[in-house]
Design a protein around this motif. Structure first.
Motif, PDB file in Angstrom:
ATOM      1  N   ASP A  79      -8.680   7.099 -49.949  1.00  0.00           N
ATOM      2  CA  ASP A  79      -8.337   6.207 -48.678  1.00  0.00           C
ATOM      3  C   ASP A  79      -9.152   6.575 -47.518  1.00  0.00           C
ATOM      4  O   ASP A  79      -8.564   6.827 -46.486  1.00  0.00           O
ATOM      5  CB  ASP A  79      -6.796   6.489 -48.344  1.00  0.00           C
ATOM      6  N   ARG A  80     -10.431   7.146 -47.768  1.00  0.00           N
ATOM      7  CA  ARG A  80     -11.229   7.774 -46.773  1.00  0.00           C
ATOM      8  C   ARG A  80     -12.423   6.882 -46.408  1.00  0.00           C
ATOM      9  O   ARG A  80     -13.466   7.292 -46.025  1.00  0.00           O
ATOM     10  CB  ARG A  80     -11.706   9.245 -47.083  1.00  0.00           C
ATOM     11  N   GLY A  81     -12.241   5.647 -46.751  1.00  0.00           N
ATOM     12  CA  GLY A  81     -13.374   4.505 -46.800  1.00  0.00           C
ATOM     13  C   GLY A  81     -14.742   4.879 -47.810  1.00  0.00           C
ATOM     14  O   GLY A  81     -14.549   5.283 -48.817  1.00  0.00           O
ATOM     15  N   VAL A  82     -15.603   4.213 -47.449  1.00  0.00           N
ATOM     16  CA  VAL A  82     -16.831   3.986 -48.178  1.00  0.00           C
ATOM     17  C   VAL A  82     -18.059   4.252 -47.571  1.00  0.00           C
ATOM     18  O   VAL A  82     -18.294   4.269 -46.238  1.00  0.00           O
ATOM     19  CB  VAL A  82     -16.696   2.679 -49.066  1.00  0.00           C
TER      20      VAL A  82
ATOM     21  N   ARG B 287     -14.543 -11.052 -39.614  1.00  0.00           N
ATOM     22  CA  ARG B 287     -13.091 -11.077 -39.301  1.00  0.00           C
ATOM     23  C   ARG B 287     -12.188 -11.894 -39.987  1.00  0.00           C
ATOM     24  O   ARG B 287     -12.464 -12.608 -40.700  1.00  0.00           O
ATOM     25  CB  ARG B 287     -13.215 -11.480 -37.673  1.00  0.00           C
ATOM     26  N   ILE B 288     -11.051 -11.171 -40.287  1.00  0.00           N
ATOM     27  CA  ILE B 288     -10.023 -11.742 -41.110  1.00  0.00           C
ATOM     28  C   ILE B 288      -8.615 -11.327 -40.349  1.00  0.00           C
ATOM     29  O   ILE B 288      -8.383 -10.344 -39.650  1.00  0.00           O
ATOM     30  CB  ILE B 288      -9.777 -11.093 -42.532  1.00  0.00           C
ATOM     31  N   ASP B 289      -7.948 -12.638 -40.169  1.00  0.00           N
ATOM     32  CA  ASP B 289      -6.680 -12.405 -39.279  1.00  0.00           C
ATOM     33  C   ASP B 289      -6.864 -11.860 -37.878  1.00  0.00           C
ATOM     34  O   ASP B 289      -6.039 -10.911 -37.587  1.00  0.00           O
ATOM     35  CB  ASP B 289      -5.640 -11.557 -40.204  1.00  0.00           C
ATOM     36  N   GLY B 290      -7.998 -11.952 -37.370  1.00  0.00           N
ATOM     37  CA  GLY B 290      -8.241 -11.388 -35.784  1.00  0.00           C
ATOM     38  C   GLY B 290      -8.646  -9.822 -35.897  1.00  0.00           C
ATOM     39  O   GLY B 290      -8.852  -9.554 -34.737  1.00  0.00           O
ATOM     40  N   PHE B 291      -9.045  -9.241 -36.996  1.00  0.00           N
ATOM     41  CA  PHE B 291      -9.364  -7.952 -37.035  1.00  0.00           C
ATOM     42  C   PHE B 291     -10.957  -8.034 -37.518  1.00  0.00           C
ATOM     43  O   PHE B 291     -11.190  -8.826 -38.494  1.00  0.00           O
ATOM     44  CB  PHE B 291      -8.564  -7.048 -37.966  1.00  0.00           C
ATOM     45  N   THR B 292     -11.754  -7.119 -36.984  1.00  0.00           N
ATOM     46  CA  THR B 292     -12.910  -6.974 -37.531  1.00  0.00           C
ATOM     47  C   THR B 292     -12.993  -6.000 -38.601  1.00  0.00           C
ATOM     48  O   THR B 292     -12.577  -4.916 -38.416  1.00  0.00           O
ATOM     49  CB  THR B 292     -13.832  -6.393 -36.202  1.00  0.00           C
ATOM     50  N   LEU B 293     -13.633  -6.128 -39.585  1.00  0.00           N
ATOM     51  CA  LEU B 293     -14.007  -5.296 -40.903  1.00  0.00           C
ATOM     52  C   LEU B 293     -15.332  -5.248 -40.891  1.00  0.00           C
ATOM     53  O   LEU B 293     -16.023  -5.994 -40.760  1.00  0.00           O
ATOM     54  CB  LEU B 293     -13.137  -6.098 -42.077  1.00  0.00           C
ATOM     55  N   TYR B 294     -15.643  -4.175 -41.714  1.00  0.00           N
ATOM     56  CA  TYR B 294     -17.073  -3.928 -42.208  1.00  0.00           C
ATOM     57  C   TYR B 294     -17.182  -3.710 -43.658  1.00  0.00           C
ATOM     58  O   TYR B 294     -16.470  -3.589 -44.285  1.00  0.00           O
ATOM     59  CB  TYR B 294     -17.591  -2.464 -41.332  1.00  0.00           C
ATOM     60  N   GLY B 295     -18.533  -3.949 -43.945  1.00  0.00           N
ATOM     61  CA  GLY B 295     -18.898  -3.991 -45.501  1.00  0.00           C
ATOM     62  C   GLY B 295     -20.331  -3.548 -45.571  1.00  0.00           C
ATOM     63  O   GLY B 295     -21.114  -3.778 -44.474  1.00  0.00           O
ATOM     64  N   ALA B 296     -20.930  -3.531 -46.713  1.00  0.00           N
ATOM     65  CA  ALA B 296     -22.276  -3.324 -46.929  1.00  0.00           C
ATOM     66  C   ALA B 296     -22.533  -4.365 -48.150  1.00  0.00           C
ATOM     67  O   ALA B 296     -22.055  -4.621 -49.157  1.00  0.00           O
ATOM     68  CB  ALA B 296     -22.484  -1.845 -47.720  1.00  0.00           C
TER      69      ALA B 296
ATOM     70  N   GLU C 159     -10.265   1.722 -42.375  1.00  0.00           N
ATOM     71  CA  GLU C 159     -11.139   2.847 -42.885  1.00  0.00           C
ATOM     72  C   GLU C 159     -12.527   2.664 -42.637  1.00  0.00           C
ATOM     73  O   GLU C 159     -13.057   1.468 -42.334  1.00  0.00           O
ATOM     74  CB  GLU C 159     -10.933   2.602 -44.578  1.00  0.00           C
ATOM     75  N   PRO C 160     -13.182   3.734 -42.613  1.00  0.00           N
ATOM     76  CA  PRO C 160     -14.664   3.566 -42.214  1.00  0.00           C
ATOM     77  C   PRO C 160     -15.804   3.281 -43.164  1.00  0.00           C
ATOM     78  O   PRO C 160     -15.584   3.638 -44.713  1.00  0.00           O
ATOM     79  CB  PRO C 160     -14.788   5.154 -41.921  1.00  0.00           C
ATOM     80  N   LEU C 161     -16.798   2.661 -42.846  1.00  0.00           N
ATOM     81  CA  LEU C 161     -17.949   2.596 -43.448  1.00  0.00           C
ATOM     82  C   LEU C 161     -19.095   3.482 -43.074  1.00  0.00           C
ATOM     83  O   LEU C 161     -19.265   3.375 -41.820  1.00  0.00           O
ATOM     84  CB  LEU C 161     -18.586   1.177 -43.396  1.00  0.00           C
ATOM     85  N   ARG C 162     -19.535   4.265 -43.536  1.00  0.00           N
ATOM     86  CA  ARG C 162     -20.465   5.447 -43.165  1.00  0.00           C
ATOM     87  C   ARG C 162     -21.939   5.218 -43.557  1.00  0.00           C
ATOM     88  O   ARG C 162     -22.067   4.924 -44.788  1.00  0.00           O
ATOM     89  CB  ARG C 162     -20.047   6.876 -43.584  1.00  0.00           C
ATOM     90  N   VAL C 163     -22.593   5.138 -42.589  1.00  0.00           N
ATOM     91  CA  VAL C 163     -24.070   4.983 -42.847  1.00  0.00           C
ATOM     92  C   VAL C 163     -24.781   6.223 -42.181  1.00  0.00           C
ATOM     93  O   VAL C 163     -24.959   5.798 -40.987  1.00  0.00           O
ATOM     94  CB  VAL C 163     -24.754   3.499 -42.426  1.00  0.00           C
ATOM     95  N   GLY C 164     -25.332   7.140 -42.964  1.00  0.00           N
ATOM     96  CA  GLY C 164     -25.892   8.163 -42.334  1.00  0.00           C
ATOM     97  C   GLY C 164     -24.961   8.533 -41.219  1.00  0.00           C
ATOM     98  O   GLY C 164     -23.739   9.269 -41.588  1.00  0.00           O
ATOM     99  N   ALA C 165     -25.492   8.936 -40.011  1.00  0.00           N
ATOM    100  CA  ALA C 165     -24.393   9.423 -39.017  1.00  0.00           C
ATOM    101  C   ALA C 165     -23.692   8.477 -38.303  1.00  0.00           C
ATOM    102  O   ALA C 165     -22.798   8.890 -37.400  1.00  0.00           O
ATOM    103  CB  ALA C 165     -25.358  10.328 -37.937  1.00  0.00           C
ATOM    104  N   GLU C 166     -24.219   7.258 -38.498  1.00  0.00           N
ATOM    105  CA  GLU C 166     -23.299   6.079 -37.930  1.00  0.00           C
ATOM    106  C   GLU C 166     -21.751   5.790 -38.744  1.00  0.00           C
ATOM    107  O   GLU C 166     -21.645   5.927 -39.963  1.00  0.00           O
ATOM    108  CB  GLU C 166     -24.007   4.889 -37.974  1.00  0.00           C
ATOM    109  N   VAL C 167     -20.792   5.731 -38.055  1.00  0.00           N
ATOM    110  CA  VAL C 167     -19.505   5.324 -38.710  1.00  0.00           C
ATOM    111  C   VAL C 167     -19.259   3.883 -38.274  1.00  0.00           C
ATOM    112  O   VAL C 167     -19.030   3.635 -36.671  1.00  0.00           O
ATOM    113  CB  VAL C 167     -18.424   6.363 -38.340  1.00  0.00           C
TER     114      VAL C 167
END
Length: 301
Positions: A89-92, A58-67, A121-129
């Motif tokens: 601009d379609r994520g990673v 979390r940064i500034d109250g927002f949840t972010l994702y990464g790998a 923006e999305p982080l895609r892992v297989g069928a999960e987003v």
């Protein structure tokens, strides 16, 4: 153009304007917290077994994702960290990160790879987003997202060596990688492929003028720039000074003295980001007396 004095808008930045951006950065604290591993799966790096972690923070109250991708059997503190900043601009995706690791060929299992999914923006892992929250801010707050994830990855990945960190980016991500190294002295090397370097230059001016006339190009980050800066400027809701500040702080070329070891790559036939963006930075680095191994550039025909 459309009532906007573009000559004034794209006049060369003054020393005071560049200093104002540096001052803003020095006072912009990135506080990342609430790190959590929400998924983990087996992967490969070169010929070695690896672990791919999907993490949230979390940064500034927002949840972010990464790998985070690292060799399974690495010893504590043994491996340099590479922050991968994605293009477009379609994520990673996890697949993209795994592919990027293959660029290091047989040495891929000698690194820890870290990849943020920028705000909104999305982080895609297989069928999960996994969709990062927050307000998009291409090139600018992308750096905050990257620094925040790097902080937590170093702290929570035993194999990571906090004293050996580099960045690798493509297109939009190349600019983010360069800006990250300018703002974060821990990042000691950067490899940048075909990224914008000067949002106050001739390429940016042409793109801006078209957008002012209602013909925005289909470019990464363009929707954000049009909605938040170009249209409000045309409509009188923002000043030229405000928009200049936004463009300068997205331009690595004006902060080249802070760039660490840099390797720059660009194709001369690039139809999205013209090679002139690389040439502008090359000229500035040459003016500063930067040569190999501190600075290397490769232009491809």
């Amino acid at each position: 153009v459309a009532g906007v004095n573009v000559t004034r808008l794209f006049a060369p930045p003054t020393a005071d304007e560049v200093a104002a951006v540096r001052s803003e950065w020095s006072n912009r604290a990135v506080v990342a917290q609430h790190f959590a591993v929400i998924a983990s799966q087996q992967s490969r790096l070169a010929d070695s077994p690896a672990i791919l972690q999907i993490v949230s923070y979390r940064i500034d109250g927002f949840t972010l994702y990464g790998a985070i991708l690292f060799p399974a059997n690495a010893t504590a503190g043994s491996l340099p960290v590479i922050v991968y900043t994605h293009g477009g601009d379609r994520g990673v995706s996890a697949t993209e990160l795994e592919f990027v690791s293959t660029l290091l060929d047989s040495t891929a299992d000698r690194f820890v790879f870290v990849a943020p999914a920028f705000c909104a923006e999305p982080l895609r892992v297989g069928a999960e987003v996994y969709l990062s929250e927050g307000t998009p801010s291409p090139w600018d707050r992308d750096v905050d997202d990257s620094i925040g994830l790097l902080d937590l990855a170093i702290e929570n990945t035993p194999a990571a060596d906090k004293n050996r960190i580099g960045a690798l980016g493509f297109s939009r991500g190349a600019t983010v990688a360069m800006l990250m190294t300018i703002r974060d002295p821990r990042v000691q090397r950067v490899v940048a492929f075909f990224g914008p370097t000067d949002f106050m230059g001739t390429f940016a001016r042409a793109v801006f003028e078209e957008a002012l006339q209602g013909r925005p190009r289909d470019l990464p980050g363009m929707a954000h720039l049009t909605e938040n800066f170009i249209t409000p400027l045309r409509d009188g809701r923002l000043t030229i000074e405000t928009v200049r500040h936004e463009m300068i702080r997205r331009s690595p070329v004006y902060f080249a003295t802070e760039l660490p070891e840099l390797q720059l790559h660009h194709g001369t036939a690039d139809q999205v980001v013209p090679v002139s963006e690389a040439e502008t930075l090359i000229a500035e680095m040459e003016r500063l007396g930067r040569t190999a191994p501190s600075f290397e550039s490769y232009l491809y025909v």
